[in-house]
Scaffold this active site. Sequence first.
Site: not given
Length: 292
Positions: A172, A271
């Site tokens: 990520e 998110e």
Amino acid sequence: MATRHSRRQILRNLFTGSAAIAVAPLRSFAAGVPVESALKGNVRHSVCRWCFNDLPIDQLCKTANEIGLAGIDLVGPKDWPVLKQHNLISTMCNGAEISLVKGWNDPQYHSTLIRNYTEHINLVADAGFTNLICFSGNRNGMDDETGLKNCAEGLKQVIGLAEKRGVVLHMELLNSKINHKDYMCDRTPWGAALCEKIGSPNFKLLYDIYHMQIDEGDVINTIRAYSKYIGHYHTAGVPGRHEIDDTQELYYPAIMRAIVATGHKGFVAQEFMPAAADKIGSLKNAVRICDV
């Protein structure tokens, strides 16, 4: 001839009318109007578990099915049986990492990470899932080239198993300006360079749009330039990491059209941390906005 006052009034009326047309769809969904049952099919939608931790996992699964999501992100082995009961998948598995700050860039963690990821790659594959998250770790005074070399050396110890089992590791991209000070994988070119060093189709980047807007900006051009390295996306509004509606600076319909245009076949997971009282309404709205 119109007077100055009348001209001003005409312009005000035009602007007000245009603005109302532009925001009306968003407002109606923010008020809780359900998302259309039939999504367009161009985007594979998901949602991150931690953003809705106040909901039991079973309830979040029911909500995901109502909206039309493919699954839920950042769910570990403990909750996989619940997802399967609802015919959902863990769209990005977790649980192998030590932490965000202790990652693959530091060789002192390699033995633990290799053990963890060997176990979890097999768990993910046995469960019938595909994606597993990983992190670079913090710099702690380390230069980027050394971190790049260390990450590649460590990840190469498990990437063969990932290829064999059909699991894709995703590192990520996180911002180091506000949320994750000193995190190393904070620029897309660095992540792409790591993909090149590893040289496997089973290692990709998780491009977090919120984080990269903060550290890089130029989101659409970056997505276009580096799409072959990106396997997964996360969304959130900037600033604040809240709803992706017209209260923040990113225009997600254009971003999503750019993602679809790259031929992306992975997932896009919401998110954001809902700020509105109707959190499920916010999630439905976000999916509608991203369903281009």
